[in-house]
Design a protein around this motif. Sequence first.
Motif, short mmCIF file in Angstrom:
data_model
loop_
_atom_site.label_atom_id
_atom_site.label_comp_id
_atom_site.label_asym_id
_atom_site.label_seq_id
_atom_site.Cartn_x
_atom_site.Cartn_y
_atom_site.Cartn_z
N ASP A 45 0.86 -1.19 0.00
CA ASP A 45 0.00 0.00 0.00
C ASP A 45 0.89 1.23 0.00
O ASP A 45 1.94 1.23 0.64
CB ASP A 45 -0.91 0.01 1.24
CG ASP A 45 -2.16 0.86 1.03
OD1 ASP A 45 -3.27 0.31 1.13
OD2 ASP A 45 -2.00 2.08 0.74
N GLU A 92 0.08 4.01 1.32
CA GLU A 92 -0.13 4.81 2.54
C GLU A 92 0.52 4.12 3.73
O GLU A 92 0.12 3.02 4.11
CB GLU A 92 -1.63 4.96 2.82
CG GLU A 92 -2.32 5.89 1.83
CD GLU A 92 -3.82 5.92 2.07
OE1 GLU A 92 -4.23 6.08 3.24
OE2 GLU A 92 -4.58 5.74 1.10
N ARG A 134 -5.32 1.48 -5.77
CA ARG A 134 -4.78 2.72 -6.34
C ARG A 134 -3.43 3.03 -5.75
O ARG A 134 -3.31 3.36 -4.57
CB ARG A 134 -5.71 3.89 -6.01
CG ARG A 134 -6.94 3.90 -6.87
CD ARG A 134 -7.78 5.15 -6.60
NE ARG A 134 -9.08 4.99 -7.22
CZ ARG A 134 -9.31 5.18 -8.51
NH1 ARG A 134 -8.32 5.55 -9.31
NH2 ARG A 134 -10.51 5.00 -9.01
N MET A 135 -2.41 2.93 -6.58
CA MET A 135 -1.05 3.27 -6.15
C MET A 135 -0.39 3.97 -7.32
O MET A 135 -0.70 3.69 -8.47
CB MET A 135 -0.26 2.00 -5.80
CG MET A 135 -0.83 1.21 -4.65
SD MET A 135 0.16 -0.25 -4.27
CE MET A 135 -0.35 -1.39 -5.55
MG LIG Z 1 -3.50 3.84 -2.47
#
Ligand SMILES: [Mg+2]
Length: 301
Positions: free
Chosen positions: A15, A17, A61-62
């Motif tokens: 991830d 984040e 989403r990255m």
């Molecule tokens: Mg993300």
Amino acid sequence: MAEEKQQRAKVLCVDDEPGVLQSLTRLLKKDFEVYTAASAEDGLKVLEDQADMAVIVSDYRMPGMNGIEFLKEARSMTPSAARTILSGQIDINELSEAINKAEIHRFFLKPWENDYLRLQIHEAVQTHINLSEKSHFQHLAITDPVTGLTNHRYFQDLLREKIEEQTPLALLMVDVDHFKSFNDKYGHPEGDRLLRGIASTIDNFIEQKGSVSRYGGEEFSVLLPQFEKRQAMELAEQLRLHLAENPVPGPGREAYVTVSIGGACFPEHTDTPQVLIQLADDALYKSKGLGRNCTSIAEAS
Ligand SMILES: [Mg+2]
């Protein structure tokens, strides 16, 4: 005293984040060995060193590669890892396509409920165990137990597949000279050790150029995609000399062996798998007739 602590399953969390990675680590580290990566690219680097990864939990989403693209790559590196997406937002068409193609096994929504997610990861570990067993049995079904090479069935399937796709190729049949007398003299366990050594010599010699299988007895088949007659003849001669000049690794005694080789090519000589095998075998018997330790290639029809 019995070792009580069972080896914990490995879980990779990916991830962008840092807060998400921290929460997941806190949640999962008691039950699992947790690895983290802040991007898909870093996740692939982790997988390079951890072939026994059980579960991958990826964000969708990255920056760079997204979660589904990442899990597609991950599948080729660690095919038996259970692949999951943990995301708040996702393109539902892309998700259902990925699930249908078995690129991902599970999807979880952010924010997650801790107990639920931990339970789901335990279930994903079971998915991983099932995938590993399946690939283990698939491996057994195509592997020759004596030499560790692929077996006759695998060879037949691969040959048919290549000819159906119209891939030009050469087939070499490689037979160990006077193997029966070695077996008679030293016994079958020594004979099997010798075969294993010959198999690994041929396999290491051919490398990525083709596929080596145990055809049966002391006979090996070598499939060489994109090889035409002249190249096949050259490689076969190099292989024959390599075997004749170097002792076979592995057997208890230093053993030198020679081989006789016969070859045939698709589409040059025939367009049917069975005829190709027959022609290569005929060429092999020609080599035997010429006094062994030599190479023959089928005549153009
Ligand atoms: Mg993300």
